[in-house]
Scaffold this motif. Structure first.
Motif, mmCIF file in Angstrom:
data_model
loop_
_atom_site.group_PDB
_atom_site.id
_atom_site.type_symbol
_atom_site.label_atom_id
_atom_site.label_comp_id
_atom_site.label_asym_id
_atom_site.label_seq_id
_atom_site.Cartn_x
_atom_site.Cartn_y
_atom_site.Cartn_z
ATOM 1 N N LEU A 1 0.662 11.040 7.211
ATOM 2 C CA LEU A 1 -0.014 9.807 7.652
ATOM 3 C C LEU A 1 -0.937 10.065 8.842
ATOM 4 O O LEU A 1 -2.053 9.534 8.895
ATOM 5 C CB LEU A 1 1.014 8.728 8.003
ATOM 6 C CG LEU A 1 1.683 8.050 6.816
ATOM 7 C CD1 LEU A 1 2.868 7.203 7.280
ATOM 8 C CD2 LEU A 1 0.688 7.196 6.047
ATOM 9 N N ARG B 1 -3.978 11.763 7.524
ATOM 10 C CA ARG B 1 -4.776 10.812 6.738
ATOM 11 C C ARG B 1 -5.585 9.912 7.665
ATOM 12 O O ARG B 1 -6.762 9.638 7.416
ATOM 13 C CB ARG B 1 -3.863 9.987 5.833
ATOM 14 C CG ARG B 1 -4.590 8.941 5.037
ATOM 15 C CD ARG B 1 -5.687 9.627 4.167
ATOM 16 N NE ARG B 1 -6.623 8.663 3.692
ATOM 17 C CZ ARG B 1 -6.502 8.001 2.549
ATOM 18 N NH1 ARG B 1 -5.485 8.244 1.759
ATOM 19 N NH2 ARG B 1 -7.408 7.127 2.198
ATOM 20 N N ALA B 2 -4.963 9.451 8.737
ATOM 21 C CA ALA B 2 -5.682 8.620 9.707
ATOM 22 C C ALA B 2 -6.844 9.405 10.312
ATOM 23 O O ALA B 2 -7.954 8.876 10.442
ATOM 24 C CB ALA B 2 -4.732 8.125 10.793
ATOM 25 N N LEU C 1 -3.883 6.937 14.938
ATOM 26 C CA LEU C 1 -2.659 6.286 14.505
ATOM 27 C C LEU C 1 -1.662 6.380 15.653
ATOM 28 O O LEU C 1 -1.110 7.447 15.917
ATOM 29 C CB LEU C 1 -2.121 6.960 13.238
ATOM 30 C CG LEU C 1 -0.861 6.377 12.616
ATOM 31 C CD1 LEU C 1 -1.049 4.886 12.295
ATOM 32 C CD2 LEU C 1 -0.507 7.134 11.352
ATOM 33 N N LEU D 1 4.537 2.115 9.498
ATOM 34 C CA LEU D 1 4.085 2.588 8.193
ATOM 35 C C LEU D 1 5.148 3.449 7.509
ATOM 36 O O LEU D 1 5.356 3.344 6.294
ATOM 37 C CB LEU D 1 2.767 3.346 8.333
ATOM 38 C CG LEU D 1 1.566 2.517 8.792
ATOM 39 C CD1 LEU D 1 0.357 3.418 9.029
ATOM 40 C CD2 LEU D 1 1.238 1.416 7.812
ATOM 41 N N TRP E 1 -0.885 3.634 3.265
ATOM 42 C CA TRP E 1 -2.008 3.709 4.206
ATOM 43 C C TRP E 1 -3.115 2.735 3.800
ATOM 44 O O TRP E 1 -3.633 1.993 4.618
ATOM 45 C CB TRP E 1 -2.554 5.129 4.288
ATOM 46 C CG TRP E 1 -3.765 5.219 5.154
ATOM 47 C CD1 TRP E 1 -5.049 5.408 4.758
ATOM 48 C CD2 TRP E 1 -3.805 5.072 6.573
ATOM 49 N NE1 TRP E 1 -5.892 5.400 5.839
ATOM 50 C CE2 TRP E 1 -5.152 5.191 6.971
ATOM 51 C CE3 TRP E 1 -2.835 4.855 7.550
ATOM 52 C CZ2 TRP E 1 -5.557 5.110 8.302
ATOM 53 C CZ3 TRP E 1 -3.236 4.770 8.882
ATOM 54 C CH2 TRP E 1 -4.585 4.893 9.242
ATOM 55 N N GLY F 1 -2.597 0.170 6.439
ATOM 56 C CA GLY F 1 -3.208 0.897 7.542
ATOM 57 C C GLY F 1 -4.243 0.110 8.325
ATOM 58 O O GLY F 1 -4.448 0.361 9.510
#
Length: 191
Positions: free
Chosen positions: A17, A20-21, A28, A36, A98, A102
Motif C-alpha cells: 500500500l 502504491r501510494a 500515505l 486501509l 486502494w 484511498g
C-alpha cells in the motif's frame, strides 16, 4: 483448525500500500495505512470464507483500528524488512481497497470505522481490545448488494464486497477482454 493467511506478514501488505501510494504521488500517513489494512483484512475475510489476508491483530485503539506490531515498527521511519511477494489475489484485493478507499481522508475513514460494529463493540469492552476476524466478516459481509444502494463508507455501513473488489480482466478464447470476479455463492438471505 484455522487456515493460513495469504501473506507471510502484515508488512508485505503495508509496504504494498505504501508503494502504491508513492506510485500515485501520494503520501500515505500511518493512521490511514492502518485503516486501509483493516479494511483489506475485513474484505479479504468476507471474500474468502473468513480466512485472513495477513497474520495481523487489529485492536480498538482510542484513535481507531490499528495493528500494534506495525505501529511500533513504523514509529520512527520505514523499517528495513525482507518482503515476500504477495499472491495475485492479494494484490488484486489491495489494489481494490486502494482504489475504493484511498481517496478518503484519514479523518473520514477513522470516523466511519470507529462507528462500525466490529470496532465499536471491541472498544466498548475496553480500549485496545482485539477486533476478531469473525466480527469483521459478520459486519462487512452483510452490506447490501450493489443494486440496493451506492455503497458509500459511512458511519452506518460499508459497501458490498462486489462494490469493493475490482474485477480481474482476462481474455476470452477470441482475445476479447472480459471482467471476472471470484465466485461467491449467495447465502439464503441474499436470494
Amino acid at each position: 483448525m484455522g487456515h493460513p493467511p495469504l501473506t507471510d506478514s502484515a508488512f508485505d501488505a503495508a509496504f504494498w500500500l505504501l508503494d502504491r501510494a508513492l506510485d500515485d504521488n501520494e503520501y500515505l500517513n500511518p493512521r490511514k495505512l492502518h485503516r486501509l489494512l483493516y479494511l483489506a483484512q475485513a474484505y479479504y475475510a468476507v471474500a474468502n470464507a473468513g480466512h485472513s489476508l495477513m497474520p495481523a491483530t487489529f485492536v480498538a485503539d482510542p484513535d481507531g483500528p490499528l495493528e500494534p506490531t506495525l505501529f511500533r515498527a513504523f514509529a520512527y521511519s520505514r523499517p528495513r524488512i525482507d518482503l515476500q511477494p504477495i499472491p495475485d489475489r492479494g494484490k488484486q484485493l489491495l489494489d481494490s481497497i486502494w482504489r475504493r478507499f484511498g481517496a478518503h481522508s484519514t479523518d473520514h475513514l477513522t470516523k466511519a470505522l470507529k462507528r462500525h460494529a466490529p470496532y465499536a463493540d471491541a472498544y466498548a469492552q475496553a480500549p485496545r481490545t482485539v477486533i476478531e476476524v469473525a466480527a469483521l466478516v459478520a459486519f462487512y459481509g452483510r452490506a447490501e448488494r450493489p443494486e440496493q444502494g451506492i455503497g458509500a463508507l459511512t458511519s452506518q455501513g460499508a459497501p458490498h464486497i462486489e462494490q469493493v473488489l475490482r474485477p480481474r480482466v482476462m481474455r476470452s478464447q477470441s482475445g476479447r477482454p472480459v471482467s471476472v470476479h471470484q465466485w461467491r455463492p449467495r447465502t439464503l438471505k441474499d436470494q
